[in-house]
Enzyme design. Structure first.
Site, PDB file in Angstrom:
ATOM      1  N   LYS A 181      -9.483  -6.912   8.342  1.00  0.00           N
ATOM      2  CA  LYS A 181      -8.409  -6.578   9.285  1.00  0.00           C
ATOM      3  C   LYS A 181      -8.863  -7.161  10.606  1.00  0.00           C
ATOM      4  O   LYS A 181      -9.871  -6.723  11.173  1.00  0.00           O
ATOM      5  CB  LYS A 181      -8.268  -5.062   9.418  1.00  0.00           C
ATOM      6  CG  LYS A 181      -7.650  -4.381   8.220  1.00  0.00           C
ATOM      7  CD  LYS A 181      -7.594  -2.889   8.447  1.00  0.00           C
ATOM      8  CE  LYS A 181      -6.922  -2.189   7.274  1.00  0.00           C
ATOM      9  NZ  LYS A 181      -7.302  -0.761   7.225  1.00  0.00           N
ATOM     10  N   SER A 198       0.860  -1.178   0.000  1.00  0.00           N
ATOM     11  CA  SER A 198       0.000   0.000   0.000  1.00  0.00           C
ATOM     12  C   SER A 198       0.901   1.232   0.000  1.00  0.00           C
ATOM     13  O   SER A 198       1.742   1.380   0.880  1.00  0.00           O
ATOM     14  CB  SER A 198      -0.862  -0.044   1.262  1.00  0.00           C
ATOM     15  OG  SER A 198      -1.513   1.181   1.456  1.00  0.00           O
ATOM     16  N   ASP A 216     -13.774  -1.604   3.893  1.00  0.00           N
ATOM     17  CA  ASP A 216     -12.811  -1.811   4.973  1.00  0.00           C
ATOM     18  C   ASP A 216     -13.442  -1.235   6.256  1.00  0.00           C
ATOM     19  O   ASP A 216     -14.064  -1.964   7.034  1.00  0.00           O
ATOM     20  CB  ASP A 216     -11.489  -1.105   4.595  1.00  0.00           C
ATOM     21  CG  ASP A 216     -10.450  -1.085   5.704  1.00  0.00           C
ATOM     22  OD1 ASP A 216     -10.684  -1.681   6.765  1.00  0.00           O
ATOM     23  OD2 ASP A 216      -9.378  -0.463   5.514  1.00  0.00           O
ATOM     24  N   ASN A 259     -10.041   5.663   1.843  1.00  0.00           N
ATOM     25  CA  ASN A 259     -10.263   5.867   3.279  1.00  0.00           C
ATOM     26  C   ASN A 259     -11.409   6.841   3.553  1.00  0.00           C
ATOM     27  O   ASN A 259     -11.274   7.786   4.350  1.00  0.00           O
ATOM     28  CB  ASN A 259      -8.979   6.339   3.985  1.00  0.00           C
ATOM     29  CG  ASN A 259      -7.960   5.229   4.139  1.00  0.00           C
ATOM     30  OD1 ASN A 259      -6.884   5.276   3.548  1.00  0.00           O
ATOM     31  ND2 ASN A 259      -8.278   4.207   4.902  1.00  0.00           N
ATOM     32  N   GLY A 280      -3.834  -4.363   6.286  1.00  0.00           N
ATOM     33  CA  GLY A 280      -2.727  -4.152   7.214  1.00  0.00           C
ATOM     34  C   GLY A 280      -2.866  -2.800   7.871  1.00  0.00           C
ATOM     35  O   GLY A 280      -3.535  -1.905   7.337  1.00  0.00           O
ATOM     36  N   ASP A 330      -7.323   3.130  -2.611  1.00  0.00           N
ATOM     37  CA  ASP A 330      -7.987   3.179  -1.306  1.00  0.00           C
ATOM     38  C   ASP A 330      -8.218   4.637  -0.940  1.00  0.00           C
ATOM     39  O   ASP A 330      -7.273   5.418  -0.834  1.00  0.00           O
ATOM     40  CB  ASP A 330      -7.084   2.500  -0.261  1.00  0.00           C
ATOM     41  CG  ASP A 330      -7.718   2.450   1.119  1.00  0.00           C
ATOM     42  OD1 ASP A 330      -8.881   2.902   1.268  1.00  0.00           O
ATOM     43  OD2 ASP A 330      -7.055   1.956   2.054  1.00  0.00           O
ATOM     44  N   LYS A 371      -1.371  -0.942  -4.282  1.00  0.00           N
ATOM     45  CA  LYS A 371      -2.554  -0.161  -3.874  1.00  0.00           C
ATOM     46  C   LYS A 371      -2.121   1.271  -3.666  1.00  0.00           C
ATOM     47  O   LYS A 371      -1.133   1.536  -2.974  1.00  0.00           O
ATOM     48  CB  LYS A 371      -3.113  -0.779  -2.587  1.00  0.00           C
ATOM     49  CG  LYS A 371      -3.991   0.109  -1.723  1.00  0.00           C
ATOM     50  CD  LYS A 371      -4.654  -0.710  -0.622  1.00  0.00           C
ATOM     51  CE  LYS A 371      -4.755   0.069   0.683  1.00  0.00           C
ATOM     52  NZ  LYS A 371      -5.370  -0.713   1.770  1.00  0.00           N
ATOM     53  N   LEU A 372      -2.834   2.195  -4.287  1.00  0.00           N
ATOM     54  CA  LEU A 372      -2.508   3.612  -4.166  1.00  0.00           C
ATOM     55  C   LEU A 372      -3.519   4.290  -3.253  1.00  0.00           C
ATOM     56  O   LEU A 372      -4.725   4.137  -3.440  1.00  0.00           O
ATOM     57  CB  LEU A 372      -2.566   4.308  -5.537  1.00  0.00           C
ATOM     58  CG  LEU A 372      -1.801   3.668  -6.700  1.00  0.00           C
ATOM     59  CD1 LEU A 372      -2.033   4.488  -7.971  1.00  0.00           C
ATOM     60  CD2 LEU A 372      -0.314   3.581  -6.380  1.00  0.00           C
ATOM     61  N   LYS A 373      -3.033   5.039  -2.299  1.00  0.00           N
ATOM     62  CA  LYS A 373      -3.927   5.861  -1.495  1.00  0.00           C
ATOM     63  C   LYS A 373      -4.338   7.053  -2.348  1.00  0.00           C
ATOM     64  O   LYS A 373      -3.486   7.642  -3.043  1.00  0.00           O
ATOM     65  CB  LYS A 373      -3.190   6.351  -0.247  1.00  0.00           C
ATOM     66  CG  LYS A 373      -2.857   5.239   0.719  1.00  0.00           C
ATOM     67  CD  LYS A 373      -4.117   4.772   1.405  1.00  0.00           C
ATOM     68  CE  LYS A 373      -3.807   3.765   2.485  1.00  0.00           C
ATOM     69  NZ  LYS A 373      -5.032   3.290   3.139  1.00  0.00           N
ATOM     70  N   GLU A 411     -11.341   0.858  -2.842  1.00  0.00           N
ATOM     71  CA  GLU A 411     -11.596   0.523  -1.443  1.00  0.00           C
ATOM     72  C   GLU A 411     -12.151   1.721  -0.673  1.00  0.00           C
ATOM     73  O   GLU A 411     -11.618   2.830  -0.767  1.00  0.00           O
ATOM     74  CB  GLU A 411     -10.258   0.063  -0.830  1.00  0.00           C
ATOM     75  CG  GLU A 411     -10.397  -0.503   0.558  1.00  0.00           C
ATOM     76  CD  GLU A 411      -9.040  -0.935   1.128  1.00  0.00           C
ATOM     77  OE1 GLU A 411      -8.034  -0.950   0.381  1.00  0.00           O
ATOM     78  OE2 GLU A 411      -9.003  -1.245   2.323  1.00  0.00           O
TER      79      GLU A 411
HETATM   80  O1  NPG Z   1       0.812  -2.199   4.761  1.00  0.00           O
HETATM   81  O2  NPG Z   1       0.060  -2.270   6.787  1.00  0.00           O
HETATM   82  C1  NPG Z   1       0.140  -1.751   5.674  1.00  0.00           C
HETATM   83  C2  NPG Z   1      -0.652  -0.508   5.416  1.00  0.00           C
HETATM   84  C3  NPG Z   1      -1.877  -0.799   4.640  1.00  0.00           C
HETATM   85  O3  NPG Z   1      -2.917   1.089   3.687  1.00  0.00           O
HETATM   86  C4  NPG Z   1      -2.784   0.383   4.643  1.00  0.00           C
HETATM   87  N1  NPG Z   1      -3.419   0.605   5.781  1.00  0.00           N
HETATM   88  O4  NPG Z   1      -6.459   2.329   5.470  1.00  0.00           O
HETATM   89  O5  NPG Z   1      -5.906   0.305   5.162  1.00  0.00           O
HETATM   90  C5  NPG Z   1      -5.630   1.428   5.542  1.00  0.00           C
HETATM   91  C6  NPG Z   1      -4.237   1.734   6.027  1.00  0.00           C
HETATM   92  C7  NPG Z   1      -4.100   2.122   7.476  1.00  0.00           C
HETATM   93  C8  NPG Z   1      -2.855   2.127   8.046  1.00  0.00           C
HETATM   94  C9  NPG Z   1      -5.159   2.448   8.250  1.00  0.00           C
HETATM   95  C10 NPG Z   1      -2.673   2.475   9.382  1.00  0.00           C
HETATM   96  C11 NPG Z   1      -4.988   2.804   9.571  1.00  0.00           C
HETATM   97  C12 NPG Z   1      -3.738   2.805  10.138  1.00  0.00           C
END
Ligand code: NPG
Length: 369
Positions: free
Chosen positions: A263, A136, A239, A191, A291, A189, A162-164, A214
């Site tokens: 998760k 990610s 998610d 969020n 993750g 993703d 995966k691109l934020k 996502e």
């Molecule tokens: O590789 O653990 C990893 C990060 C994956 O993008 C990732 N996590 O929104 O899914 C999410 C994000 C996240 C990370 C969310 C930390 C909350 C805390």
């Protein structure tokens, strides 16, 4: 059945190798709570996925520590002889606080499995000893910097990128990465950063053959996601909106997603995560393991989960080096083919290195004897 003799809580902090920017903020350090549970015959470890602030979810390290100290740990110490399956009942008078509960449920299950010499992967019915891994990538300063990071991770072997994204930093970035790599598994993703007014953004993303989009909409929504899914071709994945197996069943029934990110910490631990897996499997909905920048303790837990049969898409189960210079366990290493080994030892199969644990701990408390 076994009795919990003591619970040790620690707050640990590890710098991240590069800042991780999402639509809700930027992290430069991983700070989380670890629990070590001592039962009559074994000890077990659990890592909490909560963060420094209540931004991804309403839980955060401060609320988790308080929930553990004031309610959950005392309930566990009072419970007498129990097995992991009893803990939902033991914690039944506490609503929500799933991340806090997951920490103890995972640690207790780890102790139980270590006592009988069974790996978490085997307990969960894993059907593989290696899993395919994705990565990610946080929101980069520029498109070129993003392209360079994608290049680097692909060279390491990652099977899915995966691109934020966030409003204004989305379609053009995806188009650039897709132009560089016409055939990779690519997802985004958000969020929860968009609203239904942004449907044109998602229609534009449809052109780029994404594996999924996502959590585009509000972190508690399912109804509007269903409306969005009817208007776009790309599969939506939920998610934040999925906090339990019941949530997953409802979201699938409504047509709010066609893929689910599991998760374990978000849904209250590996036992509920298994129930989410089963609900999705029965509905024909593929899942993958999310993750939350876990240390080696949480990573080992995630890898066991990711080896279950319906985890058919690469997870955010990246190698330790993607996050930390020096993890608190032995590092998890990505193989050049983009897979990682699932720990096979009893329980989660790893423990913290004593010196690293001490060096990373900023707060410690022992409850019980
Ligand atoms: O590789 O653990 C990893 C990060 C994956 O993008 C990732 N996590 O929104 O899914 C999410 C994000 C996240 C990370 C969310 C930390 C909350 C805390």
């Amino acid at each position: 059945m076994t009795r919990v003799r003591a619970v040790e809580l620690r707050l640990v902090g590890l710098p991240l190798v590069r800042p991780f920017r999402t639509s809700f903020g930027t992290s430069t350090e991983k700070v989380c709570i670890l629990a070590r549970i001592e039962t009559e015959h074994a000890e077990g470890w659990g890592e909490c996925v909560a963060d420094l602030e209540p931004d991804f979810s309403s839980e955060w390290n401060g609320s988790v520590w308080a929930a553990l100290e004031d309610f959950l740990v005392p309930a566990l110490l009072r419970a007498g002889d129990v097995s992991a399956e009893d803990l939902d009942r033991v914690f039944g008078s506490v609503r929500g606080n799933r991340m806090a509960k997951a920490t103890l449920i995972d640690a207790f299950l780890d102790a139980e499995l270590r006592e009988r010499g069974e790996s978490l992967a085997s307990y969960l019915g894993a059907d593989r000893d290696r899993v395919a891994c994705g990565v990610s990538i946080g929101i980069a300063e520029t498109t070129d910097m993003l392209r360079e990071q994608v290049e680097g991770y692909l060279a390491e072997g990652y099977r899915r990128i995966k691109l934020k994204i966030e409003p204004g930093i989305d379609v053009e970035r995806v188009a650039a990465v897709r132009a560089d790599h016409p055939d990779i598994m690519l997802s985004v993703d958000a969020n929860a950063a968009y609203s239904l007014d942004d449907v044109d953004v998602f229609r534009a993303l449809d052109a780029h053959r994404l594996l999924m989009v996502e959590q585009p909409l509000h972190f508690e929504d399912v109804v509007q996601h269903a409306a969005l899914q009817r208007q776009v071709r790309t599969d939506l994945c939920l998610d934040e909106s999925i906090r339990s197996a019941a949530d997953a069943a409802g979201a699938i029934e409504l047509g709010a997603c066609r893929i689910v990110n599991i998760k374990q910490g978000r849904v209250g631990g590996v036992l509920e995560a298994r129930r989410v897996h089963d609900v999705c499997r029965d509905a024909g909905v593929p899942v993958w393991c999310g993750g939350m920048l876990e240390t080696g303790i949480g990573r080992a837990t995630n890898l066991a989960l990711a080896a279950m049969p319906n985890f058919t898409l690469p997870g955010d189960t990246s190698g330790s080096a993607r996050y930390f210079l020096d993890d608190i366990t032995e590092p998890f290493v990505l193989a050049p083919d983009g897979t990682m080994g699932v720990p096979q030892g009893p329980g989660i199969g790893v423990t913290p290195r004593e010196d690293r644990l001490e060096a990373c701990t900023s707060r410690r408390e022992v409850c019980g004897t």
